[in-house]
Design an enzyme around this catalytic site. Structure first.
Site, mmCIF file in Angstrom:
data_model
loop_
_atom_site.group_PDB
_atom_site.id
_atom_site.type_symbol
_atom_site.label_atom_id
_atom_site.label_comp_id
_atom_site.label_asym_id
_atom_site.label_seq_id
_atom_site.Cartn_x
_atom_site.Cartn_y
_atom_site.Cartn_z
ATOM 1 N N ARG A 48 42.416 32.834 41.553
ATOM 2 C CA ARG A 48 43.094 31.673 40.988
ATOM 3 C C ARG A 48 42.502 30.414 41.586
ATOM 4 O O ARG A 48 42.116 30.402 42.764
ATOM 5 C CB ARG A 48 44.590 31.684 41.339
ATOM 6 C CG ARG A 48 45.463 32.518 40.432
ATOM 7 C CD ARG A 48 45.569 31.942 39.021
ATOM 8 N NE ARG A 48 46.393 32.751 38.157
ATOM 9 C CZ ARG A 48 45.951 33.794 37.438
ATOM 10 N NH1 ARG A 48 44.689 34.130 37.463
ATOM 11 N NH2 ARG A 48 46.778 34.470 36.664
ATOM 12 N N GLU A 103 42.245 23.721 36.455
ATOM 13 C CA GLU A 103 41.503 24.096 35.251
ATOM 14 C C GLU A 103 42.341 23.854 33.997
ATOM 15 O O GLU A 103 43.560 23.888 34.075
ATOM 16 C CB GLU A 103 41.071 25.574 35.321
ATOM 17 C CG GLU A 103 42.229 26.560 35.373
ATOM 18 C CD GLU A 103 41.763 28.007 35.553
ATOM 19 O OE1 GLU A 103 41.024 28.294 36.492
ATOM 20 O OE2 GLU A 103 42.178 28.828 34.719
ATOM 21 N N HIS A 111 37.178 31.075 33.341
ATOM 22 C CA HIS A 111 38.309 32.011 33.492
ATOM 23 C C HIS A 111 38.248 33.150 32.459
ATOM 24 O O HIS A 111 39.137 33.292 31.623
ATOM 25 C CB HIS A 111 39.648 31.255 33.381
ATOM 26 C CG HIS A 111 40.792 31.987 34.015
ATOM 27 N ND1 HIS A 111 41.857 31.367 34.619
ATOM 28 C CD2 HIS A 111 41.044 33.327 34.138
ATOM 29 C CE1 HIS A 111 42.710 32.269 35.078
ATOM 30 N NE2 HIS A 111 42.239 33.477 34.794
HETATM 31 C C1 8YV Z 1 44.189 36.032 32.038
HETATM 32 C C2 8YV Z 1 44.233 36.391 34.529
HETATM 33 O O1 8YV Z 1 43.255 36.137 31.027
HETATM 34 O O2 8YV Z 1 45.525 38.333 34.268
HETATM 35 C C3 8YV Z 1 45.327 37.308 34.914
HETATM 36 O O3 8YV Z 1 46.020 37.016 35.900
HETATM 37 O O4 8YV Z 1 43.899 35.513 35.244
HETATM 38 C C4 8YV Z 1 43.500 36.582 33.251
HETATM 39 O O5 8YV Z 1 43.285 37.952 33.063
HETATM 40 C C5 8YV Z 1 44.664 34.609 32.105
HETATM 41 O O6 8YV Z 1 45.561 34.421 33.128
HETATM 42 C C6 8YV Z 1 45.300 34.193 30.799
HETATM 43 O O7 8YV Z 1 46.632 34.565 30.703
#
Ligand code: 8YV
Length: 329
Positions: A241, A270, A288
């Site tokens: 993150r 972001e 991401h």
């Molecule tokens: C997602 C992610 O695509 O699952 C997670 O925590 O970071 C990614 O796989 C993103 O968060 C969109 O919801």
């Protein structure tokens, strides 16, 4: 007037997921596919019992208070730092996420980013595309060795373990890790991973991959002080993150070559990216996309839908974050 329960899907999902939800519910969609603010979400959620969100939508205490009919919030993501989980739980609303279905895909991407960073893939491609390649040289874009090197992993949950297995079994790497709690001996043996404290991890890793959840505790877990402890030849990869790394401090460390390179899939604030990161050459930047294969994104969307369907039609939970609230609302 329909007597079927109403739900909102905050962002576009695949047509088959929408069709599956429409077998059970009146479904409101956000066809513009823009992230909705908490106040926009609150307005759209009036009279609705469920919502499917992504990491781009924040579900906070004010939103929950403004939506007394809401029974479930289902995140299409394994991470849920966009949820105020204590507030959601206190209100008796079920929250769910999408674990497991993205583990291997995300680990694949973590490794892709590690390789791209260590072996200077994007930097060398930019050079070639710019027409600057006019002769071969022995040290041209010579990067850091991956095979046989030391892989450090900060955060050793499902994805961290999947990265460890790739490194140890696929690339003959020595794996060290740090985590809030130490893994059991069998899991450590499967991953061929050795537990170390954070200082040793920073000091020893040739490649450091961050796979820990974001929280107040992990905010800027990698800042100027931590970067200063890393080897000047080290690479840093963040697929966890934004906010876990202090992006401004990282840009300085990269510019001053205090570490060799970084690969970043996530950023503080972001989709904005710290401008200094855009100007340093020794960083690989992606928007991401660590879980972004078609199969995995479909599996994630289906799992979120399955959570909503199971809970609202049968009171059952599939991958709940707060199972203790089931049936409270
Ligand atoms: C997602 C992610 O695509 O699952 C997670 O925590 O970071 C990614 O796989 C993103 O968060 C969109 O919801």
């Amino acid at each position: 007037m329909s007597t079927r329960p109403s739900i909102l899907i905050a962002r576009n999902v695949f047509p088959e997921v929408l069709a599956k939800l429409r077998e059970h519910f009146d479904v409101d969609t956000n066809d513009e596919d823009n992230p909705l603010s908490p106040s926009q979400l609150a307005a759209r959620l009036q009279g609705k019992v469920g919502v499917i969100t992504t990491g781009s939508e924040r579900v906070d205490a004010a939103l929950i208070a403004a939506c007394p009919q809401l029974k479930i919030v289902a995140n299409i993501a394994v991470g849920y730092n966009n949820f105020d989980l204590p507030a959601i739980t206190a209100a008796g609303v079920l929250a769910s996420n999408t674990p497991d279905v993205l583990t291997e895909t995300t680990a694949d991407f973590g490794f892709a980013l590690l390789l791209a960073t260590a072996r200077r893939l994007t930097e060398s491609e930019h050079f070639l595309r710019a027409g600057q390649w006019n002769r071969w040289a022995l040290d041209m874009f010579a990067g850091a060795e991956v095979n046989g090197s030391t892989l450090g992993i900060l955060g050793m949950g499902r994805i961290g373990q999947a990265i460890a297995r790739r490194g140890a079994h696929g690339f003959g790497m020595k794996v060290i890790y740090n985590n809030r709690s130490r893994l059991d001996a069998q899991t450590e043996a499967d991953c061929k991973a050795r537990y170390v404290d954070k200082a040793e991890l920073l000091r020893t890793a040739d490649h450091l991959v961050l796979v820990l959840p974001y929280s107040a505790e992990s905010h800027h877990a990698i800042g100027a002080a931590e970067l200063a402890q890393m080897k000047p030849t080290a690479t840093l990869v963040n697929i966890a993150r934004g906010g876990i790394v202090d992006d401004a401090a990282l840009a300085v460390a990269l510019r001053e070559k205090r570490i060799a390179a970084a690969g970043l899939d996530v950023f503080e604030g972001e989709p904005k990216v710290h401008p200094d990161l855009l100007t340093v050459p020794n960083v690989v930047l992606t928007p991401h996309i660590a879980s972004a294969t078609i199969a995995t994104r479909k599996a994630m969307a289906h799992l979120a839908a399955d959570n909503v369907i199971a809970y609202l039609t049968q009171g059952k939970t599939v991958t709940p974050l707060n199972p203790e609230v089931a049936g409270q609302r």
